[in-house]
Design an enzyme around this catalytic site. Sequence first.
Site, PDB file in Angstrom:
ATOM      1  N   ASP A  95      32.473  68.745 -68.011  1.00  0.00           N
ATOM      2  CA  ASP A  95      31.409  67.895 -67.477  1.00  0.00           C
ATOM      3  C   ASP A  95      31.877  67.068 -66.280  1.00  0.00           C
ATOM      4  O   ASP A  95      31.091  66.791 -65.373  1.00  0.00           O
ATOM      5  CB  ASP A  95      30.901  66.966 -68.589  1.00  0.00           C
ATOM      6  CG  ASP A  95      29.655  66.196 -68.182  1.00  0.00           C
ATOM      7  OD1 ASP A  95      28.894  66.696 -67.336  1.00  0.00           O
ATOM      8  OD2 ASP A  95      29.437  65.091 -68.722  1.00  0.00           O
TER       9      ASP A  95
ATOM     10  N   HIS B 147      23.264  70.539 -71.505  1.00  0.00           N
ATOM     11  CA  HIS B 147      23.825  69.206 -71.766  1.00  0.00           C
ATOM     12  C   HIS B 147      23.191  68.090 -70.940  1.00  0.00           C
ATOM     13  O   HIS B 147      23.290  66.914 -71.301  1.00  0.00           O
ATOM     14  CB  HIS B 147      25.340  69.209 -71.539  1.00  0.00           C
ATOM     15  CG  HIS B 147      25.746  69.031 -70.108  1.00  0.00           C
ATOM     16  ND1 HIS B 147      25.659  70.052 -69.174  1.00  0.00           N
ATOM     17  CD2 HIS B 147      26.216  67.945 -69.430  1.00  0.00           C
ATOM     18  CE1 HIS B 147      26.069  69.611 -68.003  1.00  0.00           C
ATOM     19  NE2 HIS B 147      26.410  68.334 -68.125  1.00  0.00           N
ATOM     20  N   ASP B 148      22.524  68.414 -69.819  1.00  0.00           N
ATOM     21  CA  ASP B 148      21.869  67.375 -69.010  1.00  0.00           C
ATOM     22  C   ASP B 148      20.415  67.718 -68.716  1.00  0.00           C
ATOM     23  O   ASP B 148      19.840  67.209 -67.738  1.00  0.00           O
ATOM     24  CB  ASP B 148      22.620  67.173 -67.684  1.00  0.00           C
ATOM     25  CG  ASP B 148      23.723  66.136 -67.781  1.00  0.00           C
ATOM     26  OD1 ASP B 148      23.621  65.254 -68.661  1.00  0.00           O
ATOM     27  OD2 ASP B 148      24.689  66.205 -67.003  1.00  0.00           O
TER      28      ASP B 148
ATOM     29  N   HIS C  73      22.579  65.374 -60.869  1.00  0.00           N
ATOM     30  CA  HIS C  73      22.245  65.893 -62.201  1.00  0.00           C
ATOM     31  C   HIS C  73      21.079  66.886 -62.121  1.00  0.00           C
ATOM     32  O   HIS C  73      19.973  66.605 -62.574  1.00  0.00           O
ATOM     33  CB  HIS C  73      21.919  64.742 -63.156  1.00  0.00           C
ATOM     34  CG  HIS C  73      23.121  63.967 -63.579  1.00  0.00           C
ATOM     35  ND1 HIS C  73      23.433  62.736 -63.056  1.00  0.00           N
ATOM     36  CD2 HIS C  73      24.117  64.263 -64.468  1.00  0.00           C
ATOM     37  CE1 HIS C  73      24.553  62.292 -63.607  1.00  0.00           C
ATOM     38  NE2 HIS C  73      24.991  63.195 -64.460  1.00  0.00           N
TER      39      HIS C  73
ATOM     40  N   HIS D  19      24.602  71.341 -61.248  1.00  0.00           N
ATOM     41  CA  HIS D  19      25.627  70.687 -62.075  1.00  0.00           C
ATOM     42  C   HIS D  19      25.734  71.385 -63.429  1.00  0.00           C
ATOM     43  O   HIS D  19      26.844  71.619 -63.928  1.00  0.00           O
ATOM     44  CB  HIS D  19      25.279  69.213 -62.279  1.00  0.00           C
ATOM     45  CG  HIS D  19      26.087  68.534 -63.334  1.00  0.00           C
ATOM     46  ND1 HIS D  19      27.449  68.341 -63.240  1.00  0.00           N
ATOM     47  CD2 HIS D  19      25.720  68.026 -64.553  1.00  0.00           C
ATOM     48  CE1 HIS D  19      27.890  67.726 -64.331  1.00  0.00           C
ATOM     49  NE2 HIS D  19      26.859  67.528 -65.145  1.00  0.00           N
TER      50      HIS D  19
END
Length: 799
Positions: free
Chosen positions: A693, A562-563, A522, A526
């Site tokens: 994802d 998103h992360d 992560h 990514h």
Amino acid sequence: MLIMNEEGCSQEEVDRQVSSTEQWLGPMRLTQDPIQVLLVFAKEDSQSDGFWWACERAGYKCNIARTPELALECFLDKHHEIIVIDYRHPRYLDAEAVCKSIRATKPSEHSTILAVVPRVGSDQEEVSVLPLLHAGFNRRFIENNSMIACYNELIQIEHGEVRSQFKLRSCNSIFTALEHCQEAIEITSEEHVIQYVNPAFERMLGYSKEELLGKELIELPKSDKNRADLLDTINTCIKKGKEWQGIYYARRKSGDSIQQHVRVTPVVGQGGKIRHFVSIKKLCSSNDNNKQIYKISRDDKYSGDIALTESHSHSFRHKNRRKESIDVRSITSRSSDASLQNHRYASMARIHTMTIEAPITKVINIINAAQENSPVTVAEALDRVLEILRTTELYSPQLATKEEDPHTSDLVGGLMTDGLRRLSGNEYVFSKNMNHSHSHLSVPITINDVPPRTAQQLENEDTWDFNIFELESVTNKRPLVYLGLKIFTCFGVCEYLNCSEATLRSWLQVIEANYHASNSYHNSTHAADVLHATAYFLQKESVKAHLDELDKVAALIAATVHDVDHPGRTNSFLCNAGSELALLYNDTAVLESHHSALAFQLTAKDNKCNIFKNMDRTQYRTLRQAIIDMVLATEMTRHFEHVNKFVNSINKPIAAEETNSNSEGSDCECSPTIRNSPENRVLIKRMLIKCADVANPCRPLELCIEWAGRISEEYFAQTDEEKRQGMPVVMPVFDRNTCSIPKSQISFIDYFITDMFDAWDAFAHLPNLIHHLTENYKYWKSLDELKCKSLRCSSDCHK
């Protein structure tokens, strides 16, 4: 031997003074958790020692920082309630700069900062405190190294500023509860001037908060004379300090008349005088003709005696699923002291006659009605249907993995739960990387100034086989800025947001800086990979036909953030650890909530990187909501809900239309209703980012293997830490000494990937992805058959 301090008091005398103070203050202590104190002193001296021992005596937790950098880092980690800064030696420590840097952070609004200033000589004039206040200090402490003086100062701060901050934080929680309450809440002053209404109140009456605040109740549109008379009755009751409860008619902004169940409670303030009135309102059905007025004769407890005046008698009959009936009136007449139970039964009856129903409620009511004239066998079958419909997770299958398949059980359990809902006992608090970076790294001036090797790697970014790891290598683990610049330029994001390329560049840089390069999976690579997949999907004709410009921009931004700030641990881990994020988000979608919230915080923090600063407010709110919704959709606990809704609302209607079109000899596309429905566009965007994802199993084999190794290493590291910290192990099978990576990949593909990508392929037409998925699955199967536990087969893999 007695120890004497500088003022000649023995340690025994100091202990006696402190002990007497503690006895006096003991009953007043509000919090069980110790107060956190930060001492910022460039060098140790008797003054810093005085505060240190005062903290020890008071039972506070104390940290010492010698430099401004360490002070800020320590504060962002601990969020101290009290900060003591040495203001005496500007040559060694710039106290004002330290104070300002701490005040620039959000958590500092709840902290009290104390300046230790030098003593003023008898021949010197008293110095003004205004410069200290302007710098951000709350209090001034004149140099005094006596421990009892330091102790008294800290105790006064706790029982003054700190206690006040605790109460303010509690108020924030109360208002959050009010904002999410389903009942309409209205708070007025003693003169009936509206001071607060919650969103439920706005929805009920159709007025906005701005139209109501500061207005007297009598200024609002009046109804008939009966309403005015009832208002007089209510006022007479509540002015005496008694609570009034009953049925009340009001008018919406549209002019419609509505019937409400209202409870008005006086709030007594300073001097025993009524300062506010709190009204709680609920809609009641048109069939409720009781018109009951409840007057509670005691204003201190809801359980006080209730005098009931009834102008119309009305009985409610509620049938249960076995055709038995209960007469509420007969129940309430069974005993003279059951008046409160009366009210509960009446409320239950009203719920069953509500005209505002959710779709699932309508379905249940239809089934209930069908049962009445059905044979016993049909009625029993419908009973089982009702039991299923009354569950909350209608779209999520029940986990029923084989006991001999621990890989699937652990993987699914770890990804689709939010932990064990309990602390592990060691009070482990996860606070990694709380100091979010806004540093500016070296990036290209424009997209045209990208280094040649990087530009070469970006040439085929529009193909599915694009190698993100090669881009990671040539950009020194900063692929997100470079790939983001190219993709956002291709989609015209700057033009849509009305922002400059420099602003976009700064934003991408800030977002990438807040991904953890230390994470094996992560990290920003990514994020860049998910952004690439998102852009690839958005270029497919069937996807483009269903989404508008705002949807596409929202999808690209959501993929990028998103992360962000992912700690390399799962939601279950954070919940079990009792982490700050888990506490903040109530163990629900912890990471996903943090990613979306932090993304907007980082964007708004610096005008240089605020890509939304030139947007119209309405357009921004719509875009923001779309981004948040997509980021939250990446949470795995609602995986099957999103996939099944997509299949039933998108795939099946389109397939039905295509079948009808083929039978009629027409080649028309799906109807505008399906294509333009806002609800369906939301489902498509959720499915798009979910597939982007977790698209690793659909990448070419070499990329798939690399991603599998990285995610496995991250899970191994989590298991290592759980064992080291004595925490519950979320996924025991991910032990680096025993885990079979092929088995874990097979389980992940079987349980999460195959059905989802079959549905996405049916919509977006992605045969190349399905081909890679099939080949990769065969690869992992072959390794598993050889009893190989690693990423690749070797001569000794079966040993």
